[in-house]
Design an enzyme around this catalytic site. Sequence first.
Site, mmCIF file in Angstrom:
data_model
loop_
_atom_site.group_PDB
_atom_site.id
_atom_site.type_symbol
_atom_site.label_atom_id
_atom_site.label_comp_id
_atom_site.label_asym_id
_atom_site.label_seq_id
_atom_site.Cartn_x
_atom_site.Cartn_y
_atom_site.Cartn_z
ATOM 1 C CB SER A 2 -0.887 0.010 1.248
ATOM 2 O OG SER A 2 -0.078 0.121 2.414
ATOM 3 C CG ASP A 6 1.803 -2.080 9.359
ATOM 4 O OD1 ASP A 6 2.782 -2.085 10.120
ATOM 5 O OD2 ASP A 6 0.700 -1.611 9.666
ATOM 6 C CB SER A 7 2.143 -3.542 2.845
ATOM 7 O OG SER A 7 2.338 -2.192 2.469
ATOM 8 C CB CYS A 91 -12.134 -3.682 1.013
ATOM 9 S SG CYS A 91 -10.672 -3.464 -0.038
ATOM 10 N N GLY A 116 0.019 -6.952 4.973
ATOM 11 C CA GLY A 116 0.538 -6.429 6.227
ATOM 12 C C GLY A 116 -0.475 -6.401 7.343
ATOM 13 C CB CYS A 188 -9.114 3.633 1.993
ATOM 14 S SG CYS A 188 -10.369 2.712 1.069
#
Length: 353
Positions: A2, A6-7, A91, A116, A188
């Site tokens: 993203s 984290d990811s 999502c 993540g 988001c």
Amino acid sequence: MSGGVDSSVCAKILLDQGYEVEGFFMKNWDYGLDGDDCPSKIEFEDAKKVGKTLGIKVHGFSYIYDYKEKVFDVFLEEIKKGHTPNPDILCNREIKFNVFLNEVKSLLNIDTIATGHYAKIEQRGEQFILGKPKDNNKDQTYFLHALNQYQLSHSLFPLAEYSKDEIRQIARDANLPVSEKKDSTGICFIGKNKFDEFISKYLEAVPGNIVSETGKVLGKHKGLICYTIGQRKGIGLGGGLGENLNAWYVAKKDVKRNELTVVQDTNHPLLMSQTITATKPHWILEAAPKVGDLLEAQVRYRQKHQPCEVVSVSAETIVVRFVHPQRAVAIGQSLVLYENGQCLGGGVISDYR
């Protein structure tokens, strides 16, 4: 990927574990902005910078149409009913672990996707269990409870055994350009916009009466679509209007009468419920809990697990009674059940009393 820490660290951990890794950035929303002001472009550029640092390819995928049809349109329909839907759950179920997973498996021969998320997948025999991560403060199993066995069997959550502080340190040690980037919060597609201003672009906000629990008119609301159960800020009533100086809280939304009921006690009886019904329940291990089972549950994200008992269960609904009354339960949110740290699944809240 993203474009967040984290990811990014997720990719780093997988590389260290010997996996062949490629990054995928998903564009799910058209912000209507061009150039450097577009959030999607900013996030994609961050993801590509991380990919360059790690030495991996980062691909860009667009799912704007799928997201609108399977997530955003459903979100709007629920808002119109006076409900409080959770688009992140939709999502995950419909886009990340469905459309995206199936596309990369079929087109690119990818074996497994990794995200993540702070959650844990354990394989026990032929079954895949969704469990809580090491960092309870970041536990995201609530958002993942609607996944099925197939989806879990082709997924990895590498952050399961790490705290957020440890993830930050790994990012610093690896000189990742997003190591100090703030966590994203909220929905988001709303971003930094105020919810009522955003939603009013898509749905008509029809003003109506704000009333007390006895029906006394106290003022005017902007439109029921702008409020949620338990809300305190933005109601527009001064603290001295009622019997005391306490703040006002949204306790009920009557769509037929277009009335917003408010109360002045944060633990007012109208805000408390003990028995909750959820519809269309989904069970990760495909077997529903039994009547009389003593479990734990969440009725919103970041809530501590609350003890409850299964009162009734069928293919269409599950009813649980909590040991302690729950505050500000909202129709449209999810009731998610747990047993000994294992996420069993859940359903969409349809009634409470």
